[in-house]
Design an enzyme around this catalytic site. Sequence first.
Site: not given
Length: 762
Positions: A663, A706
């Site tokens: 990611s 996140k």
Amino acid sequence: MLVIPVHNMVVLPNSVLYIRKDAFAASTDRPASRGEKVILLITKEDDEREKLNADSFKPLAVTGIIRNEDLYDFVAIDTLDRVGIDMADVTPEHKIQLSISARPEVKDMDESEENAVFTKLRQEIISFASNYEWGPVTRQLTTFCSNLNGLISVFAPFMYISAEERYSLLEENSTKARAEKIEQFILEFIEMARLNSDSSEHIEQDTKKIYREAAIKKQIAYLQSELDKLHPENMTELRKLELKIEESGMNEEARKEAGKIINRMKNEGENSQEYAMMFDYVDLLAKLPWKKSEAEEIDLKEAREVLEADHFGLKKVKERIIQQIAVMDLKKEQSGSILCFVGAPGTGKTSIGKSIAKALHREYVRVSLGGVRDEADIRGHRRTYIGAMPGRIIDGISKAGVSNPVMVLDEIDKLSQSYNGDPASALLEVLDPEQNSTFTDHYLNVPYDLSDVMFICTANSLDTIPAPLLNRMEVIQFNGYTESEKYQIAVKHLLPKAEKAVGIPEEHINITEEAMHTIISDYTKEGGVRGLKKRLDTLCRTAAVKLVSGENDKLTIEKDQLRDYLDMKPIHHEVAAESNQPGVVTGLAWTQAGGDILYIETLFTKGSGKTIITGQLGDVMKESVQIAVSLVKSMYPDKAELFDKNDLHIHVPDGAVPKDGPSAGITLTTALSSLVTGHRVSPQLAMTGEVSLRGVVSPIGGLPEKLMAAKRAGVSKVFIPEENKDDLNDVADEVKNSLTIIPVASVAEVLKQTQLMTSAVQ
Ligand code: ADP
């Protein structure tokens, strides 16, 4: 109607009963007249009339009529019908009041059949009794009987059969089954008596042999139980074990296995080296809950209330659990589908498992799988090993003490493999409804039925759960808490618990709102609340010392006292920097503890085209670096030579948290683009997304965590992959409202928005 309580007699309908006159007088509250109707109540214990109470009677009784003729020392009663006691009461004057109803038997034996058995048995009794001094009495009594019920009633006083066995005849609804039982009782008894009389005749007929064997066993058991009753204190360990096995309700296979080992223990004696091991084995076998535990009726409303009361927030999780409970209720299933709770530590996965057990009124047991490497940890060691033990599943069942607990299999993602077999495949069998009704632990060596266990698994991450296991489970995500949720959890749950644990009444500690928020933001760094719980525990312990030393009886804790109360320095949080130099971009990472921001730093140094990577980067991230380099080279062809003339250094600071996963692709690409173009990217902007060589941004996991990390670090704008848009539903409004979230589908979009596009090839 006269009520006559009797104990330890065979009382059957349509027969005759002889009661000694003195016993008769003692059991009734008034003298009886001949021809009077009576009801014969059977008592559970051999109590005197004065001690009887409403609970003293068995549920079935028999009506009768007192016979007219006089019979020496006996009162004869002709019994009539079987009746059920619907209600019984005993007045303070010891009068018994009853309400009864008919309980007729099923007459499934025809008269000629019954007569044949009756004649045969009467003959057996007479010929047997002739050897005894009581023979003539018995002989005479049998002549009064006209059927099987009468025969057993008069012969029973001479037999060794327990009060329970006597009553079991009355309980028999089928007359045929009762006749068989009577035959068995009488022939067994006669055999037993013959054995005793030391007769040397050998009876070779097969049927007699069977009765003989049964009779010996029965006699041994009878004598043993008499001995136990007389001297319970002398009962050997082995005998106690045998009794436990009898009472355990274990299946036939287990009973055989236990019997085998008990015999070995008897043969080898206590000095045998293996005695202790055999003892432990049979003891475990006898302790296991073999009888099926009934599930209580499920009350959905109450279940909801329990879940609400124990945990704050977690709305979706609770809703999903309620659905599961409702389905279990509808399908009348105890196990339901296997749930897997996934999320950062301290997000309440285990403790909500416990609440589910509470909501369902079932036992709770937690089995930790962290670090399990061997198949034997799940399935047990074979008993041939020294120090063999059952596996954790059977151990859990034994601890729960019921066959239908809610079993939380904790940290299923931390299973690993070793040369000693694969624990995951053993677990697969445990969780497979097709197989788990005959789960065989190696130590136990007999199947145990796990089909009523409700399994719940927990994991921090799905990545390391083997696919076949994951396929069996329904995943429920625990996304971590926002600051304001943590505040509520702290105030409503954690603090009261911490205060209670140290014994401080709630009103004696007051933590100001600002101080509580500071504990959350500066003294913890996590997605869950485990650290927060520890801080509050420490705080309460410190406070307890202060309260006990007696300066104050009430404490108000302010923000600036926290260092003292918590005995630690505030934790360093990565916060968005003021400004970045070219080549540095803010990324978002998912870690096992929740989310975090990270800076990806890139730099060219004089060299010859090498790539230097520092910081704790995993293998997947190293691949992302190569993709990013190739992508940037192709998008900025005129800058490509920079990569050949220089060495490229890439660093991900804060190496304390190992980071892996693809990611960071978009962050790496943007950082390199910024490096080659010399344009800065605002540190207030963070991003996450995987990147392909075609420049497509693809979806990532852990978005809620996140974004929470981005908010905490003071980031204002975030790029997320377009395909993750749906995941925004799982993100708290509080987080969404404080960030500008921009979904992107390609690297080009990101570069445009960051003004790095000017010199790139589109
Ligand atoms: P996990 O299994 O996810 O690691 P735990 O279930 O052990 O986490 O939770 C840690 C502690 O936090 C427990 O004491 C639990 O009761 C508490 N806790 C977690 N989430 C909540 C919540 N939503 N409301 C109240 N207490 C919570």
